[in-house]
Structures are given as structure tokens and as C-alpha cells.
Enzyme design. Sequence first.
Site, PDB file in Angstrom:
ATOM      1  N   HIS A  43     -20.987  -8.465  32.523  1.00 36.60           N
ATOM      2  CA  HIS A  43     -20.521  -8.402  30.208  1.00 36.60           C
ATOM      3  C   HIS A  43     -21.929  -8.343  29.707  1.00 36.60           C
ATOM      4  CE1 HIS A  43     -16.284  -6.856  30.494  1.00 36.60           C
ATOM      5  NE2 HIS A  43     -16.120  -7.926  31.761  1.00 36.60           N
ATOM      6  N   HIS A  72     -17.885  -7.099  38.754  1.00 35.02           N
ATOM      7  CA  HIS A  72     -19.223  -6.864  37.214  1.00 35.02           C
ATOM      8  C   HIS A  72     -19.951  -7.605  35.695  1.00 35.02           C
ATOM      9  CE1 HIS A  72     -14.930  -6.838  35.426  1.00 35.02           C
ATOM     10  NE2 HIS A  72     -15.518  -6.213  34.578  1.00 35.02           N
TER      11      HIS A  72
END
Length: 155
Positions: A143, A141
Site C-alpha cells: 500500500h 501487495h
Amino acid sequence: MSSEIHKSRLLVLSSHFTDLHSESSLMASEKEAALAAVPSDSPTIFDKIINKEIPSKVVYEDDKVLAFRDIAPQAPTHILIIPKSKDGLTGLSKAEERHCEILGHLLYIAKLVAKQEGLEDGFRIVINDGPQGCQSVYHIHVHLLGGRQMNWPPG
């Protein structure tokens, strides 16, 4: 799964649902969560968010990625951008040539979402990898952080 591992994984999961921490205890709990996380291809909290089993504040979605607001933001704008299909990509260190397209798409979507969020003055992209990189969810993922002046060095 042993009881101890199960408790550690519950600690990791619960760390993503609490909004009651001070900044220093939040950083400590994120570090603890990262150290307790067990790298695996097992379903993660992100799989539950993708499958709409856990609610999230979605800011962008297409057929490949989902972007949603972090529940413990580290900046006025803190959005997570995740691939909908993990495909063995639990972290950046697990990337293979076949992942180039989705990795590029994640970064391109980060740029689009930054514009959508009004981050014209700049933003930061972070990908945590492994325990020492403070990765607590083993589903790659990105950020997207913005809305304030970032500092250097970052961590």
C-alpha cells in the site's frame, strides 16, 4: 469448498468493491474481511485485476508489477502495488530468498509511483501480513499512502 467458507470468501471479495462505508465501518469491514480470509495459493481478486477481468485505475505497469488505485482509499493517494506473478508469495511471512528481487522491485516502484503522484513531502508504505496484520487478500501487495499527514502509531 464448504458453503460457509464460500460465503466468507464472498464477504472478503465484496468488501473490496463497496464504496459506501463510513471510515469506522470500513475499518471494521476490513478487519472482518481479514479475519474471514483464507490463506491459500488460489487465485485472488488481484489475479483478476492483473488479467484485466476486473477493471482498475492503473497508474503504473511493467513486466513484473502492476500499480493501481485502491477503491476504498485510506488517504488522498492510496495505491496498491502487486507482483504479476504470485510465485508462492501470498504474504511477507512467506518470503524466501528467491523473492528478494521482486520484493526490492515492489519497493522501488513504490518510490517511482510516489514521485509520479507528487508525494514529495513524504508517504507511507504498508504491507499487511496475516489475520492480525489485517491482510485480506493473500497475494502480497504494497500500500502506498500519501497526500496527508500520517499519524503514529499507525494502527
